[in-house]
Design an enzyme around this catalytic site. Structure first.
Site, PDB file in Angstrom:
ATOM      1  CG  HIS A  52       7.195  26.339 -23.179  1.00  0.00           C
ATOM      2  ND1 HIS A  52       7.193  24.951 -23.104  1.00  0.00           N
ATOM      3  CD2 HIS A  52       8.453  26.748 -23.738  1.00  0.00           C
ATOM      4  CE1 HIS A  52       8.303  24.628 -23.963  1.00  0.00           C
ATOM      5  NE2 HIS A  52       9.063  25.428 -24.374  1.00  0.00           N
ATOM      6  CB  VAL A  89       3.083 -12.583   5.524  1.00  0.00           C
ATOM      7  CG1 VAL A  89       3.834 -13.025   6.835  1.00  0.00           C
ATOM      8  CG2 VAL A  89       4.081 -11.822   4.530  1.00  0.00           C
ATOM      9  N   GLY A  95       0.780  -1.096   0.071  1.00  0.00           N
ATOM     10  CA  GLY A  95       0.177  -0.041   0.100  1.00  0.00           C
ATOM     11  C   GLY A  95       0.944   1.077   0.084  1.00  0.00           C
TER      12      GLY A  95
HETATM   13  P1  AMP Z   1      -3.069  -0.524   2.681  1.00  0.00           P
HETATM   14  O1  AMP Z   1      -4.152  -0.554   3.258  1.00  0.00           O
HETATM   15  O2  AMP Z   1      -3.226   0.488   1.591  1.00  0.00           O
HETATM   16  O3  AMP Z   1      -2.170   0.336   3.653  1.00  0.00           O
HETATM   17  O4  AMP Z   1      -2.330  -1.353   2.245  1.00  0.00           O
HETATM   18  C1  AMP Z   1      -2.044  -2.566   2.923  1.00  0.00           C
HETATM   19  C2  AMP Z   1      -1.708  -3.894   2.074  1.00  0.00           C
HETATM   20  O5  AMP Z   1      -1.486  -5.082   2.800  1.00  0.00           O
HETATM   21  C3  AMP Z   1      -3.057  -4.233   1.165  1.00  0.00           C
HETATM   22  O6  AMP Z   1      -2.748  -4.251  -0.043  1.00  0.00           O
HETATM   23  C4  AMP Z   1      -3.278  -5.888   1.726  1.00  0.00           C
HETATM   24  O7  AMP Z   1      -3.595  -6.576   0.887  1.00  0.00           O
HETATM   25  C5  AMP Z   1      -1.840  -6.024   2.300  1.00  0.00           C
HETATM   26  N1  AMP Z   1      -1.950  -7.301   3.216  1.00  0.00           N
HETATM   27  C6  AMP Z   1      -2.707  -7.381   4.588  1.00  0.00           C
HETATM   28  N2  AMP Z   1      -2.464  -8.668   5.104  1.00  0.00           N
HETATM   29  C7  AMP Z   1      -1.452  -9.209   4.419  1.00  0.00           C
HETATM   30  C8  AMP Z   1      -0.509 -10.671   4.557  1.00  0.00           C
HETATM   31  N3  AMP Z   1      -0.540 -11.443   5.518  1.00  0.00           N
HETATM   32  N4  AMP Z   1       0.580 -10.605   3.716  1.00  0.00           N
HETATM   33  C9  AMP Z   1       0.729  -9.798   2.566  1.00  0.00           C
HETATM   34  N5  AMP Z   1       0.231  -8.629   2.347  1.00  0.00           N
HETATM   35  C10 AMP Z   1      -0.921  -8.407   3.220  1.00  0.00           C
END
Ligand code: AMP
Ligand code: FAD
Length: 478
Positions: free
Chosen positions: A451, A245, A190
């Site tokens: 520009h 994970v 994210g």
């Molecule tokens: P955000 O909410 O934009 O900060 O993004 C958090 C990201 O972490 C999301 O895209 C989730 O899919 C990812 N995420 C959540 N749990 C896991 C996990 N166990 N392993 C890998 N990615 C994860």
């Protein structure tokens, strides 16, 4: 005898401190309660954003970009900069100084505007009474005509990767490494994961980002997300999509992470692991059982379109309520609520809140993506202007990315502006202003842009929507 206020704000982050200042400006007797203890051991105002969020992360992104440029970007200009090194503790201390300046600035603004600051934990009781528990455990009750809850959010923790703030850290820990980890794992691709991964990657860490979803940046326009994945991968971030994970094991100063992806179960070992899997609202010990304020099914404080909770006179703003978890959204909600309490008819446009990822190049957008408009069945025209065709970007040796404008095919009204490229966050704001005034692509195309500027790509993209671009080949000619 308890003190009486027109407005009591709980939390002094961007939502809370802005609400408090605006309320005081409007002549309301205002108090703001904050409990966060900063690095100096004193209460620090400013919330997540100023202390451990927007500002410190940008300070480190700016420092590390300069380092990266000295190593990779100077040569092309004929500048030889050998022996450039990074002193991480100095970089972190600079970041801490910026945080001190800004959080102290909020305290000064409170004084200047006559906001009364309370240090401690605020809790909403019945009948708009607010209990403040000081750091020494003493309590006092404030009587409020209006209460604004702005208690913010905190990082989500996942059972497979418990935070120890040493080897496995959250975003706060990742802003305070005292040396560059050799192997850095990041869970979550994210905004926060990509920004912090970039910070340490630029200083030489081998960064692996593990993302459970198969899709990269699902909230962004697909074309932008694809370009971002290509560029960030080229910069050295190993972004593994579809990698969930499931376990971690700390052995001394390293951590072995187990994840499953399309190839089955895998293990990798890192020196630090950042968990950046999202944030959740803070409501712990915030609402007495008889406060009357409801939470929604996801644990956010339930509010209407104007941030009013289920109790008349009690409002909630920012990360603790529905919507994007962004400082500018929190601040604007704070202003709207303060003004409505003062009897004004304020409102905000939730459709035009820009989103930004401060990687390099930056990624920013406002309005809708092409795929979401297509899914809604809206016919669109699209104009794309790459920075590779921009004289200003060439002069700066910063030509990755493009501006993309999406307009309604029938009305030509601009429905989305998406930028990946240099200063994308600043450029997209021009799109937001234009869209707020209901611009058409033709309107933007008829404007005179200085520009050479990066902004000219906005102009070219607007012209390209209707096949009139001058400095790039048009996909369709009219
Ligand atoms: P955000 O909410 O934009 O900060 O993004 C958090 C990201 O972490 C999301 O895209 C989730 O899919 C990812 N995420 C959540 N749990 C896991 C996990 N166990 N392993 C890998 N990615 C994860
Ligand atoms: P917060 O900033 O979380 O503030 C809430 C405050 O309330 C805290 O200080 C807390 O201590 C206090 N509090 C909570 N409960 C109580 C209580 N009971 N009594 C007293 N005080 C209480 N957003 C952007 O727009 N741009 C960015 O570049 C950006 N970068 C980020 C980078 C990182 C690493 C992180 C973690 C976040 C980032 N964000 C960014 C998100 C941004 O920080 C939040 O959206 C914003 O801080 C939300 O403001 P808020 O006022 O709702 O809550």
């Amino acid at each position: 005898m308890s003190q009486k206020f027109d407005v009591v704000v709980i939390g002094a982050g961007p939502g809370g401190y802005v609400a408090a200042i605006r309320a005081a400006q409007l002549g309301l007797k205002t108090a703001c309660i904050e409990k966060y203890v900063g690095k100096e051991g004193k209460i620090a105002l400013g919330g997540t954003c100023l202390n451990v969020g927007c500002i410190p992360s940008k300070a480190l992104l700016d420092s590390t970009w300069k380092y990266h440029e000295a190593h990779e970007g100077f040569k092309v200009h004929g500048i030889e900069a050998s022996g450039v090194t990074i002193d991480v503790p100095t970089m972190i201390a600079r970041k801490d100084q910026i945080v001190r300046n800004l959080t102290g600035g909020v305290a000064a603004l409170f004084k200047a505007n006559g906001v009364t600051s309370f240090e401690g934990h605020g809790k909403l009781l019945a009948n708009k009474q607010v209990e403040v528990t000081g750091r020494d455990g003493s309590t006092e009750i404030l009587e409020a005509t209006n209460v604004i809850i702005a208690s913010g959010s905190r990082p989500v923790e996942i059972p497979p990767a418990p935070i120890d703030q040493n080897v496995i850290v959250d975003s706060t820990g990742a802003l305070d490494f005292q040396s560059v980890p050799k192997r850095l794992g990041v869970i979550g691709a994210g905004v926060i994961g990509l920004e912090l991964g970039s910070v340490w990657g630029r200083l030489g860490a081998e960064v692996t980002v593990l993302e459970a979803l198969d899709k990269f940046l699902p909230a962004a326009d697909d074309q932008v997300a694809k370009e971002a994945l290509k560029i960030l991968t080229k910069q050295g971030l190993k972004i593994r999509l579809g990698a969930r994970v499931t376990a971690t094991e700390i052995n001394g100063s390293e951590v072995t992470v187990t994840f499953t992806d399309a190839n089955g179960e895998q293990k990798e070992t890192y020196d630090k692991l950042i968990v950046a899997v999202g944030r959740r609202p803070v409501t712990t010990d915030l609402l007495a059982a008889d406060s009357g304020v409801d939470l929604d099914e996801r644990g956010y404080i339930f509010v209407d379109d104007f941030c009013a909770t289920s109790v008349p006179g009690v409002y909630a703003v920012g990360d603790v309520v529905r919507g994007l978890m962004l400082a500018h959204k929190a601040m604007e909600e704070g202003v709207v609520v303060a003004e409505r309490i003062a009897g004004h008819k304020a409102q905000m446009n939730y459709d035009l809140i820009p989103g930004v990822i401060y990687t390099h190049p930056e990624i920013a957008w406002v309005g809708k993506s092409e795929q979401s408009l297509k899914a809604e069945g809206v016919e669109v025209n699209v104009g794309v202007a790459p920075f590779a065709a921009s004289g200003r970007a060439m002069a700066a040796n910063d030509t990755a990315g493009f501006v993309k404008i999406i307009a309604d095919a029938k009305t030509d009204r601009v429905l989305g502006v998406h930028v990946i490229g240099p200063s994308a966050a600043e450029l997209v704001q021009q799109g937001a202003i234009a869209m707020e005034f209901g611009t058409s692509a033709e309107d933007l195309g008829m404007m005179v842009f200085s520009h050479p500027t990066l902004s000219e790509q906005l102009h070219e993209a607007a012209l390209a929507v209707n096949g009139h671009a001058i400095h790039i080949a048009n996909r369709k000619k009219r």
